[in-house]
Design an enzyme around this catalytic site. Structure first.
Site, short mmCIF file in Angstrom:
data_model
loop_
_atom_site.label_atom_id
_atom_site.label_comp_id
_atom_site.label_asym_id
_atom_site.label_seq_id
_atom_site.Cartn_x
_atom_site.Cartn_y
_atom_site.Cartn_z
N GLN A 21 -7.53 -4.64 9.90
CA GLN A 21 -6.43 -4.24 10.77
C GLN A 21 -6.79 -3.03 11.63
O GLN A 21 -5.92 -2.30 12.08
CB GLN A 21 -5.18 -3.93 9.93
CG GLN A 21 -4.63 -5.13 9.20
CD GLN A 21 -3.29 -4.85 8.53
OE1 GLN A 21 -2.25 -4.77 9.17
NE2 GLN A 21 -3.32 -4.70 7.22
N ASP A 59 -3.66 7.76 4.58
CA ASP A 59 -3.17 6.41 4.85
C ASP A 59 -3.77 5.91 6.17
O ASP A 59 -4.13 6.71 7.04
CB ASP A 59 -1.64 6.45 4.93
CG ASP A 59 -1.02 5.05 4.98
OD1 ASP A 59 -1.71 4.08 4.62
OD2 ASP A 59 0.15 4.94 5.37
N GLU A 60 -3.84 4.59 6.34
CA GLU A 60 -4.37 3.97 7.56
C GLU A 60 -5.74 4.55 7.91
O GLU A 60 -6.04 4.88 9.07
CB GLU A 60 -3.40 4.15 8.74
CG GLU A 60 -2.00 3.63 8.50
CD GLU A 60 -1.92 2.09 8.49
OE1 GLU A 60 -2.97 1.44 8.59
OE2 GLU A 60 -0.80 1.58 8.36
N LYS A 92 0.81 -1.22 0.00
CA LYS A 92 0.00 0.00 0.00
C LYS A 92 0.84 1.28 0.00
O LYS A 92 0.48 2.25 -0.66
CB LYS A 92 -0.96 0.01 1.18
CG LYS A 92 -0.30 0.25 2.53
CD LYS A 92 -1.33 0.39 3.63
CE LYS A 92 -0.66 0.57 4.98
NZ LYS A 92 0.03 1.85 5.13
N THR A 93 1.98 1.26 0.73
CA THR A 93 2.81 2.47 0.78
C THR A 93 3.37 2.79 -0.60
O THR A 93 3.44 3.95 -1.01
CB THR A 93 3.94 2.31 1.81
OG1 THR A 93 3.38 1.94 3.06
CG2 THR A 93 4.72 3.60 1.97
N ARG A 145 2.21 -10.79 10.31
CA ARG A 145 3.58 -10.24 10.42
C ARG A 145 4.60 -11.27 9.95
O ARG A 145 5.75 -10.92 9.66
CB ARG A 145 3.94 -9.88 11.87
CG ARG A 145 3.09 -8.81 12.55
CD ARG A 145 2.88 -7.60 11.72
NE ARG A 145 1.61 -7.70 11.01
CZ ARG A 145 1.28 -6.95 9.97
NH1 ARG A 145 2.13 -6.07 9.49
NH2 ARG A 145 0.11 -7.08 9.37
#
Length: 669
Positions: free
Chosen positions: A245, A214-215, A29-30, A600
């Site tokens: 998330q 973002d987020e 995504k980044t 993770r």
């Protein structure tokens, strides 16, 4: 431009409509946000200073800006605004200060400043300061919901709620007197400003021609309103988030803001990033199956082309000590068998209290580690208190330690007395402790305060004399006993569980001091010097990029990835947390937290749980987490179930251990 898959390309090039990018864990995504900014500038003719990107941490904002600079070059991206929500709010307030009830040079109150102000107001109103934490949380909740103190007063249905609303009114009044804003005001003040001044809102809508967030799943109600106002009817925006998330409801995050987008922007285009570039397929299967138990507005399914991967180990441990031993042993074995570095490993916890035993075990084996997303042991209030006592006993000129413990536990030495000590010491150019030893200083305060200061001075001198010959742990035990520190903890903790946990931390410090062996000796001075060095090293560890095992909470692990992940304490009452078990929605968030932990892992995932655990001094029987039984069982390998050991596993680990020892011996020779 990096090679994009179809969904990533769609997310980057979708410009004419408002867009929600549902970005699964490890889906890049980044990179998508970075490439979209480059696309807006290079292909769509947007000036860099007309684009604003916001996220939630300074670290994330810095990394995003660095990636954009690397992609476009610093000259081409000059003027681009990448910041946190709160920095954006500060920028708006500073620019529009003339239309706000603040003056240039206003202060920003941090959480400690805010809680102290609430306490002062409570004292002024002769209300119990025990309300302070709950009240500060309620004020924050009101501000994040854009409820002002007048509205809060109208909404009050009980005496306590009315008192809270009145304190809220005084809190805001004093902030204006001090020419200050608190952290929540940085978002709410621009919202009120835009609502009351359409011409100012219009100016900012023209200034920010395209907005990226973002987020997005972590936004609260106030942040959503700010976004909605800034994008206006033009709705030129892309928000990136993942409802699976969303793990910060305790900070006010509202994952339902994703649903509100559909309501408020009917032309919203939804793009799903489902290809995961991080993990093997088996790990993603576990994650998809687990999170599938939660209800969804948007369905998505992570997938990977990296291969299926090894089975996930689930290890039943006898108790928390056995759990620590097994995890540390597993890490040692994997380091040898996989030729792995310390930094390839992460131990993930639900709660801070789980960490201490692992710290102790890693230190005893001289395995370097890095602690993130949790208070260091040295940052705990009770540890800081007792360390301050020890430091003052060793060095009576330590004014910082003196200030911390002069009234902890309480000795009826108030702020006026401490101010008098400070003034006297400054005039005489002596330490605070030296000041209270002088009769002239004690003559400046009340007879009761003077008596208390004399008692304190005599006691410190007496215990300092003992410390010249006694072992360090003996002196520490004397301090705890003679100050009544355990009783003080019990009297001042929020509840019995917190009191027991704090007493356990005190006992951990005593055990640690007992275990320290220095080259110079066992005196208090030797041991305090050793502990002080450990404290300084922990404070500097964020700047230390050396090879360390990662210890962190599940919350802190979000956005990170590790080759080998250990999720520990997978039990009912820990994960899911005991406070969530009676609340179905809270269990959904706990499930999302477990999902974050699973995703993770790149290569290997190991999950542990204890059959029994010591909590607040009692041994309790533990129940394996419900989440373990929601996972696809064919993909799990259970060890230690029923107390049995796998013979092949034991043999392999035995060989690995012997081989590791031989390797170390060869290196030394």
């Amino acid at each position: 431009m990096f090679k994009m898959n179809k969904a990533q390309s769609e997310a980057v090039k979708g410009i004419g409509v408002p867009m929600l990018v549902l970005a699964g864990a490890g889906s890049g995504k980044t990179r998508v946000i970075t490439e979209k900014i480059a696309y807006l500038i290079n292909k769509c003719g947007y000036a860099p200073d007309s684009i604003t990107a916001v996220t939630f941490t300074n670290k994330a904002a810095r990394e995003m800006k660095q990636r954009v600079n690397k992609t476009l070059g610093e000259e081409s991206s000059s003027g681009l605004n990448v910041s946190t929500f709160h920095t954006l709010g500060l920028r708006i307030i500073s620019s529009e200060i003339a239309s706000l009830p603040y003056r240039r040079g206003f202060s920003i109150f941090d959480s400690e400043d805010s809680i102290n102000l609430v306490k002062e107001i409570l004292k002024e109103k002769k209300l119990p300061i025990d309300f302070a934490d709950n009240l500060r949380w309620q004020i924050s909740k009101w501000k994040n919901a854009l409820v002002n103190h007048k509205q809060a007063l109208k909404m009050a249905t009980s005496t306590v709620e009315k008192q809270f609303a009145e304190v809220f009114a005084d809190y805001d009044k004093y902030l204006q007197v001090y020419n200050a804003v608190d952290f929540d005001d940085l978002i709410s003040a621009p919202c009120y400003l835009f609502k009351e001044n359409p011409e100012i809102l219009d100016r900012w809508q023209n200034k920010i021609r395209y907005l990226l967030v973002d987020e997005y799943q972590d936004t609260n109600g106030c942040q959503y309103q700010l976004v909605k106002m800034l994008v206006g009817i033009r709705a030129a925006f892309t928000v990136v988030g993942d409802d699976d998330q969303s793990i910060y409801s305790w900070r006010g995050a509202q994952p339902e803001n994703l649903r509100l987008l559909l309501r408020d922007f009917p032309s919203l285009k939804v793009v799903k990033l489902e290809q995961n570039y991080r993990s093997y397929a088996r790990i993603l299967k576990l994650a998809n199956t687990l999170i599938g138990e939660n209800p969804h507005v948007f369905d998505k399914k992570l997938w990977s082309d990296r291969g299926y991967g090894d089975p996930v180990q689930v290890i039943r441990c006898k108790d928390q000590d056995d759990e620590v031993l097994r995890v540390v042993t597993e890490i040692s074995n994997k380091k040898f068998l996989k030729k792995a570095k310390n930094s390839d490993f992460a131990i993930l916890f639900r709660s801070n209290h789980q960490i201490r035993l692992f710290e102790r075990a890693l230190r005893s084996r001289q395995l370097p580690y890095k602690l993130s997303g949790s208070f260091s042991f040295f940052a705990l209030a009770e540890v800081k208190d007792l360390m301050s006592y020890l430091k003052l006993i060793i060095n009576r000129n330590d004014d910082s330690s003196f200030t911390r413990i002069i009234n902890t536990p309480r000795r009826e030495i108030g702020l006026k007395t401490i101010s008098a000590i400070r003034e006297y010491a400054a005039k005489r150019k002596i330490s605070f402790f030296k000041a209270i030893s002088e009769q002239a200083m004690r003559d400046t305060v009340t007879p009761n305060a003077a008596s208390k200061l004399e008692q304190f001075s005599s006691w410190i001198n007496s215990i300092a004399e003992r410390a010249k010959t006694a072992k360090g742990e003996v002196i520490l035990k004397d301090v705890i006993s003679e100050t009544g520190y355990h009783r003080w903890i019990s009297a001042n903790a929020k509840d019995k569980v917190m009191a027991a946990r704090r007493r356990e931390n005190v006992n951990d410090l005593v055990e640690w001091v007992e275990s320290i062996k220095t080259e110079t000796g066992d005196t208090l001075a030797d041991k305090v010097a050793h502990l002080s060095l450990m404290d300084m090293l922990e404070k500097n560890e964020d700047e230390d990029n050396s090879d360390r095992i990662n210890l962190m909470t599940l919350h802190a692990s979000k956005g990170l990835e590790f080759s080998h992940v250990f999720m520990v304490g997978m039990e009912e009452g820990i994960l899911p947390h005991r406070a969530s078990i009676d609340e179905d929605e809270s269990v959904e968030e706990e499930r999302r937290l477990a999902y974050v932990g699973i995703t993770r892992a790149e290569h290997n995932l190991t999950i542990t749980y204890a059959a029994r655990r010591r909590i607040a001094g009692d041994i309790i029987e533990c129940i394996p987490s419900r989440f373990l039984f929601e996972l696809p069982q064919d993909d799990l390998e259970w060890f230690g179930k029923g107390g049995k050991k796998d013979p092949a596993e034991s043999k392999e680990k035995g060989r690995a251990h012997i081989a590791g020892l031989m390797s170390m011996l060869n290196e030394k020779n």
